[in-house]
Design an enzyme around this catalytic site. Structure first.
Site, PDB file in Angstrom:
ATOM      1  CE1 TYR A   1      11.116  31.885   5.788  1.00  0.00           C
ATOM      2  CE2 TYR A   1      11.191  29.490   5.590  1.00  0.00           C
ATOM      3  CZ  TYR A   1      11.013  30.744   5.027  1.00  0.00           C
ATOM      4  OH  TYR A   1      10.739  30.857   3.686  1.00  0.00           O
TER       5      TYR A   1
ATOM      6  CE  LYS B   1      -0.418  -0.426   5.009  1.00  0.00           C
ATOM      7  NZ  LYS B   1      -1.274  -0.735   6.160  1.00  0.00           N
TER       8      LYS B   1
ATOM      9  NE  ARG C   1      -7.282   0.847  10.892  1.00  0.00           N
ATOM     10  CZ  ARG C   1      -6.029   0.554  10.557  1.00  0.00           C
ATOM     11  NH1 ARG C   1      -5.094   1.493  10.577  1.00  0.00           N
ATOM     12  NH2 ARG C   1      -5.693  -0.670  10.202  1.00  0.00           N
TER      13      ARG C   1
ATOM     14  CG  MET D   1       8.196  23.793   0.286  1.00  0.00           C
ATOM     15  SD  MET D   1       7.123  24.805  -0.748  1.00  0.00           S
ATOM     16  CE  MET D   1       6.012  25.487   0.454  1.00  0.00           C
TER      17      MET D   1
HETATM   18  C1  PLP Z   1      -0.489  -1.735   6.925  1.00  0.00           C
HETATM   19  C2  PLP Z   1      -1.120  -2.989   7.394  1.00  0.00           C
HETATM   20  C3  PLP Z   1      -0.326  -4.095   7.755  1.00  0.00           C
HETATM   21  C4  PLP Z   1       1.183  -4.058   7.840  1.00  0.00           C
HETATM   22  O1  PLP Z   1       1.589  -3.366   8.983  1.00  0.00           O
HETATM   23  P1  PLP Z   1       3.137  -3.179   9.355  1.00  0.00           P
HETATM   24  O2  PLP Z   1       3.104  -2.575  10.708  1.00  0.00           O
HETATM   25  O3  PLP Z   1       3.697  -2.245   8.343  1.00  0.00           O
HETATM   26  O4  PLP Z   1       3.759  -4.520   9.305  1.00  0.00           O
HETATM   27  C5  PLP Z   1      -0.979  -5.289   8.055  1.00  0.00           C
HETATM   28  N1  PLP Z   1      -2.333  -5.360   8.039  1.00  0.00           N
HETATM   29  C6  PLP Z   1      -3.114  -4.304   7.737  1.00  0.00           C
HETATM   30  C7  PLP Z   1      -4.593  -4.456   7.750  1.00  0.00           C
HETATM   31  C8  PLP Z   1      -2.540  -3.089   7.412  1.00  0.00           C
HETATM   32  O5  PLP Z   1      -3.330  -2.042   7.122  1.00  0.00           O
END
Ligand code: PLP
Length: 359
Positions: free
Chosen positions: A255, A35, A130, A303
Site C-alpha cells: 500500500y 493474565k 494506576r 491485514m
Molecule cells: C502484569 C503484572 C505483573 C507481571 O509483570 P511482568 O513485567 O510481565 O513481569 C506483576 N504484577 C502485576 C500487578 C501485574 O499487573
C-alpha cells in the site's frame, strides 16, 4: 493446511523459565502471571506447564473461573478489577484471592468478608497512580480488613512504575513509600516484584514474587542484567509463503508504495498480517527468518499478509514457513522495529493464529 499463520508454544521452555525464577528467588513463593491468556500463549497449557508455581495471577474474574473450571487447583489471585457482592461471593466460594485496590473495593471486600472467607491482597499506590490505595487509605483499609472475620490472610502488595530505570530515585522513593506502609504491620507477607524488579533488585525478592514476561522467555533488562541461566523463548510465530514474484528495479511493494526495489528483486508474500497480530508499525527492514536465512520486511504490513525481500535467499517457494519471532529472532527486536513492546506483540497474537504445543 488450515492456517497460514501459527504459533508454536514450547511448554518445556516455560517450565525451564520457571526454574530460572526459582533459582533466582529460592525462598520466595511464585505467583506466575497468566493474565491475557498467558500473554497470548494459552492460559490452560501454560498453567499446566507452570504447575510448579505456587499460584497464578489473572486480571479478570472470567480468567480465574476458566482456570478453576479446567481443574486448576492452585492458589489464584485476581488483580485489581470491578467486583460486585455476587462476584466476591463467587471468589470466596471458588477460593480466589482478591485485590483491595481502592476505597470502593476495600468496602466491598470488607462487606463480603463479614461472613465469607476471603484472602486479600492489599495494594498500595506507591507512585504509579494506576491502581492502589494512597497511604492514608491503605492504613485505614489494613485496620478495617483485619477486623473482618472472613479475612484469613492479608498480603501487602504494590507495583512499581519503572520498566528500565530500576536504580532511579523514582524507584527508591516508591520503595520507601511501600516500606513505610508495610511497617504498620510488618508481620504481613509482601509482594512487590514483577520480572524487572525480580531480576534487578535482589533485596525485593521476598515472600511472593510475581513474574510475567520472563516466564515467557524475555529478560526485559537483557542489556544490563545477565541471568545466571538464560531464559528460553517460548513462542515461535510462523507464517507460510503464499506467493513469490520477481519484480524489476524501481517497482514499489505494498500500500502507498512505501518501499521500492533498487534492483531486480524477488518478493515473497507471507500469510500473516496485522489481523493476526503482526505489528502494522513494523517498518522496512524488520528481520524475518526463512529457511534458515535472514530476509527483510518490505512495504507496509497488510491485514492478512506481509511482503519480504528474498532476493538474496536461496530456494524460497510457496508453502515454505518463515519465522517472525522465536528463539533465534528475539521478539524484543521486532518490538523495537515496531515501536512497541514484547508484551503487546505476545498478547496481540490473534485468534486466527493456530497454537501448536510442544510437550
Ligand atoms: C502484569 C503484572 C505483573 C507481571 O509483570 P511482568 O513485567 O510481565 O513481569 C506483576 N504484577 C502485576 C500487578 C501485574 O499487573
Amino acid at each position: 493446511m488450515l492456517n497460514t499463520a501459527s504459533a508454536l508454544i514450547d511448554l518445556p521452555a516455560l517450565s525451564h523459565n520457571l526454574q530460572v525464577v526459582r533459582a533466582l528467588a529460592p525462598r520466595c513463593r511464585i505467583m506466575a502471571l497468566l493474565k491475557a491468556d498467558a500473554y497470548g500463549h494459552g492460559a490452560l497449557p501454560a498453567a499446566r506447564a507452570l504447575a510448579g508455581a505456587d499460584g497464578f495471577a489473572v486480571a479478570r474474574l472470567q480468567e480465574a473461573l476458566q482456570l478453576r473450571e479446567a481443574g486448576i487447583a492452585h492458589r489464584l489471585l485476581l488483580l485489581g478489577t470491578l467486583l460486585d457482592q455476587a462476584e466476591l461471593a463467587l471468589c470466596s466460594q471458588q477460593n480466589i484471592d482478591v485485590t483491595a485496590h481502592d476505597r470502593t473495593s476495600v468496602a466491598a471486600i470488607a462487606a463480603c468478608a463479614r461472613e465469607r472467607p476471603l484472602r486479600v491482597w492489599l495494594k498500595l499506590d506507591c507512585g504509579m497512580h494506576r491502581l492502589g490505595l494512597d497511604p492514608a487509605a491503605f492504613v485505614a483499609a489494613e485496620r478495617l480488613l483485619s477486623g473482618q472475620p472472613g479475612v484469613s490472610e492479608l498480603i501487602h502488595m504494590t507495583h512499581f512504575s519503572s520498566t528500565r530505570e530500576v536504580s532511579s530515585s523514582v524507584m527508591a522513593q516508591q520503595i520507601e513509600r511501600f516500606l513505610a506502609c508495610h511497617a504498620l504491620n510488618p508481620e504481613r507477607a509482601i509482594s512487590v516484584a514483577n520480572s524487572v524488579v525480580l531480576i534487578a533488585r535482589p533485596e525485593l525478592r521476598v515472600d511472593w514474587v510475581r513474574p510475567g514476561i520472563m516466564l515467557y522467555g524475555e529478560n526485559p533488562l537483557a542489556a544490563d542484567f545477565e541471568l545466571p541461566r538464560p531464559l528460553r523463548a517460548v513462542m515461535t510465530l510462523r507464517a507460510r509463503v503464499i506467493a513469490v514474484r520477481e519484480i524489476a528495479a524501481g517497482e514499489s511493494v505494498g500500500y502507498d508504495g512505501c518501499w521500492s526495489s533498487s534492483r531486480p528483486s524477488r518478493i515473497a508474500t507471507l500469510g500473516i498480517g496485522y489481523g493476526d497480530g503482526y505489528p502494522r508499525l513494523a517498518g522496512n527492514g524488520t528481520p524475518v527468518c526463512i529457511n534458515g536465512q535472514r530476509a527483510e520486511l518490505v512495504g507496509r504490513v497488510s491485514m492478512d499478509s506481509i511482503a519480504i525481500d528474498v532476493t538474496d535467499c536461496a530456494d524460497v517457494a510457496v508453502a515454505d514457513e518463515a519465522t517472525l519471532w522465536g528463539p533465534k529472532l528475539p521478539v524484543a527486536t521486532i518490538a523495537d522495529c515496531a515501536r512497541t513492546t514484547s508484551y503487546q506483540l505476545f498478547t496481540g497474537v490473534g485468534q486466527r493464529v493456530s497454537r501448536e504445543y510442544i510437550d
